[in-house]
Motif scaffolding. Sequence first.
Motif, short mmCIF file in Angstrom:
data_model
loop_
_atom_site.label_atom_id
_atom_site.label_comp_id
_atom_site.label_asym_id
_atom_site.label_seq_id
_atom_site.Cartn_x
_atom_site.Cartn_y
_atom_site.Cartn_z
N SER A 41 0.83 -1.20 0.00
CA SER A 41 0.00 0.00 0.00
C SER A 41 0.88 1.26 0.00
O SER A 41 0.63 2.20 -0.76
CB SER A 41 -0.92 -0.03 1.23
N THR A 75 2.09 3.32 6.86
CA THR A 75 1.00 2.33 6.70
C THR A 75 1.10 1.27 7.80
O THR A 75 2.02 1.29 8.61
CB THR A 75 1.09 1.63 5.32
N ASP A 165 -4.54 5.38 0.51
CA ASP A 165 -5.14 4.06 0.32
C ASP A 165 -5.72 3.64 1.67
O ASP A 165 -5.00 3.61 2.66
CB ASP A 165 -4.06 3.08 -0.13
N HIS A 167 -6.50 0.94 2.93
CA HIS A 167 -6.28 -0.41 3.44
C HIS A 167 -5.66 -0.44 4.84
O HIS A 167 -4.68 0.23 5.11
CB HIS A 167 -5.37 -1.20 2.52
N LEU A 307 -4.28 -1.91 -6.10
CA LEU A 307 -2.99 -1.27 -6.35
C LEU A 307 -2.54 -1.64 -7.76
O LEU A 307 -1.56 -2.32 -7.96
CB LEU A 307 -1.94 -1.72 -5.33
#
Lengths: 311, 232
Positions: A41, A75, A165, A167, A307
């Motif tokens: 990510s 992340t 993102d 995620h 992605l």
Amino acid sequence: MNSLLIHKAGIASSVQDTGRFGALSIGIPPSGAMDRPALMSGQHQLGHRNDEAAIEMAYADFAATLTEASDIVVTGAPVSLRINQRPVRPAGVHHIEAGQTLEIKATNQGVYSYLHLSGGIITALQLDSRSTSPREGIGGLDGGFLKDGDTLPVGACGKTTRPADPHVTIKHQRTVLALRFVAGFQFNDFADEAIKQLLAEEFVVTAKANRMGVTLSGVHLLSGITALYSEATCYGAIQVPPDGNPIILLNDRQTVGGYPKPGAVISSDCLRLAQSRPGQRVRFALCSPDEADRIGWLEQHYLETRLRDIH
Amino acid sequence: MDFELGPAGETALRLMFTETPQPALTRMLLEIENQAKQRFGRTLTDSVVGYTTLTLFFSASALERDRTEAWLREQVEGMTLTDIADHEPPEADVVLPVLYHPSVAPDLEWLADDRNLGIDDVISLHSDTVYFAYATGFAPGFCYLGSLAKALRTPRLSTPRAAVPAGAVAIADAQTAVYPCESPGGWRLIGACPELLFDLNSKPPSRLAVGATVRFEPVSESDFRALGGVIP
């Protein structure tokens, strides 16, 4: 060249990419990011295309400055992020000026967070990877965990950045985490009682959890198997040593082992286990090889679709 | 030959023979591994030969389980141990110099006393055998060598040493090995090898691989030092 000066490294920070392949036969584990989707990510958001390495932090408590301006993304396990003492929302790409202080602190969720810098960490490749295997002393910066005062070389800041993102591997941690596993290895040789307990009882993640594996406690599983010839281990293998506490082997596992194994946990559940803190309750469930293939394929497809441009 | 074939996790297949470990079996596993490398190319990401097992690792989502299992079964069913020539090599592939001396081998005197042997007897029992490399693992370049003379077989230490130095020549049960790098270890230490067994900059990085035959050559203290060995 841009450099990252680490003021505070935290308890177990290391350079990681997706890991290495083809070195098991010489006794070197794959290593690589414990939460691979989180790594990918970050690579995606910074427009990385060559498996650029990031800094993995366990229970992040990290502070650093850059010698040149760059873009960063954090992340993985949720963190609080401060740039020059000013709290910022962690999601998405942030521009950091030379000399600004970057502080990353774990919150109360998850274990592994990732600091990505545009251009990636560019320590030397070893066996085609920058991933650190601390026990073997291979990869990363001098083969070890990062220390206060270390300096890491950083690639040139790229032009591409992408929107945040959303995620997160563990958005809402489950009360009881399911560990689906494919039966294999010594499954048929295990004492019936041990298999019954493995499938029926609840286990708990202990503090003996690191990049090599996660030790569970609960009922003591007595495999009834005494002698085994050493054989290859695999990601997610459920290793049952004589003390009866199962260990789920992860990225930095020993490449061979002689303890009995009733099977291996599927990778998507391994990721959630890796991100679980001590005290997390878990329960095992059998999963057919076909079902494991389907889950693996779906997750790979989901990741690739989200992605689209990387790897 | 009886074998088991099944999954080792999501992306690996494991082949296990019920035979006892022996060089012919290892050579057969190496032969199947070699055929698999040719058959599957880059989708086969890794493979490991153990004492009685071959584990094949495939890239995620590239494993066509049924077809691969069927292919493996076909290879194995056509093979017997007698197909593999089990000639005893006249000379070992690798000869490693070893200093057998208490200054570098903390368990050497204990072992001799425990077995009612002279240190010279222990040395000749250990260095007269041509060993076979059955498996690697534990640490980069660590190779499990068998079989150790019966008179020298001894269990591991109940409490492993926190740091065994690189080059330590060790024994445990029916096996012997050289520690390629400093690491914790529970094997008994009976000598020291001055040569580097693992170097990432060499090709291949490991001096020893599964299937190699190895002999130990006793050397004097001065030869040991001349070869780069260090006596603490």
